[in-house]
Design a protein around this motif. Structure first.
Motif, short mmCIF file in Angstrom:
data_model
loop_
_atom_site.label_atom_id
_atom_site.label_comp_id
_atom_site.label_asym_id
_atom_site.label_seq_id
_atom_site.Cartn_x
_atom_site.Cartn_y
_atom_site.Cartn_z
N UNK A 226 0.80 -1.22 0.00
CA UNK A 226 0.00 0.00 0.00
C UNK A 226 0.83 1.28 0.00
N UNK A 227 2.15 1.17 -0.09
CA UNK A 227 2.98 2.37 -0.08
C UNK A 227 3.28 2.89 -1.48
N UNK A 228 2.80 2.22 -2.48
CA UNK A 228 2.99 2.71 -3.85
C UNK A 228 1.99 3.82 -4.14
N UNK A 229 2.50 4.99 -4.49
CA UNK A 229 1.61 6.11 -4.83
C UNK A 229 1.09 5.93 -6.25
N UNK A 230 -0.15 6.35 -6.48
CA UNK A 230 -0.81 6.13 -7.78
C UNK A 230 -1.17 7.48 -8.40
N UNK A 231 -0.46 7.81 -9.46
CA UNK A 231 -0.76 9.07 -10.15
C UNK A 231 -2.16 8.99 -10.75
N UNK A 232 -2.92 10.08 -10.56
CA UNK A 232 -4.29 10.11 -11.05
C UNK A 232 -5.28 9.58 -10.04
N UNK A 233 -4.80 8.93 -8.99
CA UNK A 233 -5.67 8.43 -7.93
C UNK A 233 -5.35 9.15 -6.63
N UNK A 234 -4.07 9.07 -6.22
CA UNK A 234 -3.63 9.81 -5.04
C UNK A 234 -3.41 11.27 -5.41
N UNK A 235 -3.46 12.12 -4.39
CA UNK A 235 -3.24 13.55 -4.63
C UNK A 235 -1.81 13.79 -5.09
N UNK A 236 -1.59 14.94 -5.74
CA UNK A 236 -0.25 15.29 -6.19
C UNK A 236 0.70 15.39 -5.00
N UNK A 237 0.17 15.85 -3.87
CA UNK A 237 0.98 15.94 -2.66
C UNK A 237 1.51 14.58 -2.24
N UNK A 238 0.64 13.56 -2.30
CA UNK A 238 1.03 12.21 -1.93
C UNK A 238 2.04 11.65 -2.92
N UNK A 239 1.81 11.91 -4.20
CA UNK A 239 2.72 11.42 -5.24
C UNK A 239 4.10 12.03 -5.06
N UNK A 240 4.15 13.33 -4.79
CA UNK A 240 5.43 14.00 -4.59
C UNK A 240 6.12 13.49 -3.33
N UNK A 241 5.34 13.29 -2.28
CA UNK A 241 5.88 12.74 -1.03
C UNK A 241 6.52 11.39 -1.27
N UNK A 242 5.86 10.55 -2.07
CA UNK A 242 6.38 9.21 -2.36
C UNK A 242 7.70 9.30 -3.13
N UNK A 243 7.82 10.29 -4.01
CA UNK A 243 9.07 10.45 -4.74
C UNK A 243 10.20 10.79 -3.78
#
Length: 285
Positions: A226-243
């Motif tokens: 569940x730690x994989x961020x999903x572009x288009x599903x998770x917020x941009x903030x979450x996606x950036x955090x995951x990077x």
């Protein structure tokens, strides 16, 4: 609004911020009265503000109590303050009772084996192990007598993953899980006792980790479902955090949700367990 914990009383340690504050909010939203524990005087304003906000938002009673769980007298002082406050505000014919106890307060002092100090060892074990033990001792006489009580200990994936630099912290959490199983047997007529083991969670504790530590757990994060961020599903903030961090961190509310579940009547047949709330980083059997 469903209020399944209406009229119950919960004590949450380390509740002025982070996971503790999220747990307090979750329980308050279900009608539970609260003791919001904090340690440092610097957190007084924040803890009082949370107590006031929860009281108004959820029509409950909440009080902030300063007590250092890592001292010999802190746990008993916390229980005494809770008893004094809620005994005076309850009907005289209703004895004081602690329905829910959340051992959340904790500290982490990461260091390689050769750099571990006696002072760091003693402080970490005082707060993370001795504190919960003394608190449950002090609370025991006030637990329900019908098995409806709930004790939840906040552990960590570090108890079983062997992360580099966590000889001491991981050891304290393993000890807490061992005590969880013992208490589940000794307190069976009073309360269920379970532990929850988060992995990376948003907040100051995780943010304080060194780049070397984060690099060391990267492989774990990459294989956590569940730690994989999903572009288009998770917020941009979450996606950036995951990077930046190698993966999506848990939200404090997600950990609080699991704790809240264990505090419900429906969880009455679950005790002595370590319930995973880490996105699948650790899968126990």
């Amino acid at each position: 609004m469903s209020r399944p914990l209406q009229g119950k009383l919960a004590i949450v340690t380390g509740a002025s911020r982070g996971i503790g504050a999220a747990i307090a909010k979750n329980l308050a939203s279900k009608g539970c009265n609260l003791v919001i524990n904090y340690t440092s005087s610097s957190s007084t304003e924040l803890a009082n503000s949370l107590a006031e906000d929860f009281s108004k938002a959820y029509n409950i009673q909440a009080v902030a109590v300063q007590a250092d769980i890592g001292t010999p007298n802190g746990p008993s002082a916390l229980i005494a303050a809770a008893r004094d406050h809620f005994s005076s505000s309850s009907p005289t014919d209703k004895p004081f009772q602690i329905d829910i106890l959340i051992n959340n307060a904790g500290v982490a002092r990461n260091a390689l084996l050769e750099n571990v100090t006696v002072a760091d060892f003693e402080e970490t074990y005082r707060v993370n192990v001795l504190g919960p033990l003394l608190l449950v001792q002090a609370a025991q006489r006030y637990l329900p007598t019908d098995r409806s009580g709930r004790i939840v200990n906040i552990s960590s994936v570090s108890s079983s993953t062997g992360f580099v630099t966590q000889s001491v912290y991981g050891g304290t959490k393993a000890a807490l899980e061992a005590m969880t199983r013992t208490w589940a047997r000794e307190l069976a007529e009073r309360a269920t006792v379970n532990a929850v083991n988060p992995g990376p969670v948003e907040g100051p504790m995780y943010a304080s980790n060194s780049p070397e530590f984060l690099e060391g757990i990267r492989g774990w994060i990459m294989h956590t479902p569940l730690m994989k961020a999903r572009e288009g599903v998770d917020s941009e903030e979450v996606v950036q955090e995951a990077r930046e961090h190698g993966g999506r961190m848990a939200r404090t509310a997600e950990i609080a949700g699991v704790v809240g579940m264990l505090c419900s009547d429906e969880a009455g047949w679950c005790t002595g367990q370590v319930v995973c709330a880490n996105g699948g980083m650790v899968m126990l059997h």
